[in-house]
Scaffold this active site. Sequence first.
Site, short mmCIF file in Angstrom:
data_model
loop_
_atom_site.label_atom_id
_atom_site.label_comp_id
_atom_site.label_asym_id
_atom_site.label_seq_id
_atom_site.Cartn_x
_atom_site.Cartn_y
_atom_site.Cartn_z
N HIS A 1 11.35 -35.63 -54.52
CA HIS A 1 12.42 -36.45 -55.08
C HIS A 1 12.39 -37.85 -54.46
O HIS A 1 12.21 -38.00 -53.26
CB HIS A 1 13.78 -35.80 -54.79
CG HIS A 1 14.95 -36.66 -55.11
ND1 HIS A 1 15.82 -37.16 -54.14
CD2 HIS A 1 15.41 -37.14 -56.30
CE1 HIS A 1 16.76 -37.88 -54.72
NE2 HIS A 1 16.54 -37.89 -56.02
N SER A 2 12.52 -38.87 -55.30
CA SER A 2 12.72 -40.25 -54.85
C SER A 2 11.59 -40.70 -53.91
O SER A 2 10.42 -40.67 -54.28
CB SER A 2 14.10 -40.37 -54.19
OG SER A 2 14.48 -41.71 -54.04
N LEU A 3 11.91 -41.09 -52.68
CA LEU A 3 10.87 -41.49 -51.73
C LEU A 3 9.81 -40.40 -51.62
O LEU A 3 8.61 -40.69 -51.59
CB LEU A 3 11.50 -41.75 -50.35
CG LEU A 3 10.53 -41.93 -49.18
CD1 LEU A 3 9.65 -43.15 -49.38
CD2 LEU A 3 11.29 -42.03 -47.86
N GLY B 1 8.88 -38.42 -53.86
CA GLY B 1 8.05 -38.45 -55.06
C GLY B 1 6.97 -39.51 -54.98
O GLY B 1 5.84 -39.30 -55.44
#
Length: 368
Positions: A161-163, A165
Amino acid sequence: MSTLACRCSYRLLNVLTKRICLKTTRITNSPLSFHRIADIRSFATTAKMESKTPYIGTSKRGLSKEIEIPVPWGILAGKTFGDWTKPAVLCLHGWLDNCNSFDKLIPLLPQDKFYVCVDLPGHGLSSHISLGMFYTLFFYVACVERIVNHFKWKKFSFLSHSLGGNISGMYSGTYPDKVDKLIIIDVIGVFPLDGKLAAENLRSSIESYLKHEDKLSTAAPRYTYEKAKERLLGANKSLDDHSADILMERGTTRHEDGLYTYRRDFRHNYRNPVFTTPEVAMHLLRNITASTQHIMASKGRVQTSVAARSENVARLFDCFTSVKKREYVVVEGDHHLHMVNAEEVAKQISPFLNEDVPIFTTSVETSK
């Protein structure tokens, strides 16, 4: 409210303009304004103190097992779910979150996997990096390889997720032969910046890190639990009340006076001294061979850019040319949709994880 699942080719993303009208809150992109964090030299001591929050962690409830992976600057802390002899799925959380980020999602996913959730350096229970070091995406990619070597994985999958990812995307382009499936939530998988910003970013990063070292004698601010939670929610509009409690359980330290400090390293608020340019980012994406699934929040920044026909975003998505399979799914929610809307996210991820038969690998079991 139902999930809007849009499975489409990346080549068609630049024409995806249908407006999705949903009741949700808007995410802010501003960093957490938590002022100064605890003296890095005392972190090892304060982190051992228990954080008593309304949420009881999965390991305390017997659902997961705590792990510590030795690294030169301390440990990478985390927890595992499932049988360590099963196919491995490495779970990487977002910026300023921690591995509790996946607590609501993993119990809803296929249970014939070995889920390894790790606190990234300077997050959760993991050690802060030493003075004189810098946090960069390249550093995080190297941390992933340390984890892979620790468990002796030959092949594994990502849930990120997010960073996390962007880290998993860069790793998958650097070590394409090691990644079976790549699941990325609400980011593209790279975070390129214009090369013209290099000098400004480098100067800002160096100056911020050096000033930080001059302020280490300043004690970290302490808050009541309610105030600390209020600050967390204020800086992360995409979290709901329960999700904030989940992150607070692993992300705060409770002191003898009943007040709390945040555990994450304040240096995460500074600019990275180095970054990838669009040219490098596109090369990394073209090098990814893993079956790839993007789970996008309907109100997230990436989906908003796709709907606006952003050429830069479309150009990056069009670089996933070497993957075995591509999937793009839009799910109702905002940036922390995997926490706030875990059930709907799980419905999209579970079939993807179960497709085909991943290469069987054996992990090295570790325990705290």
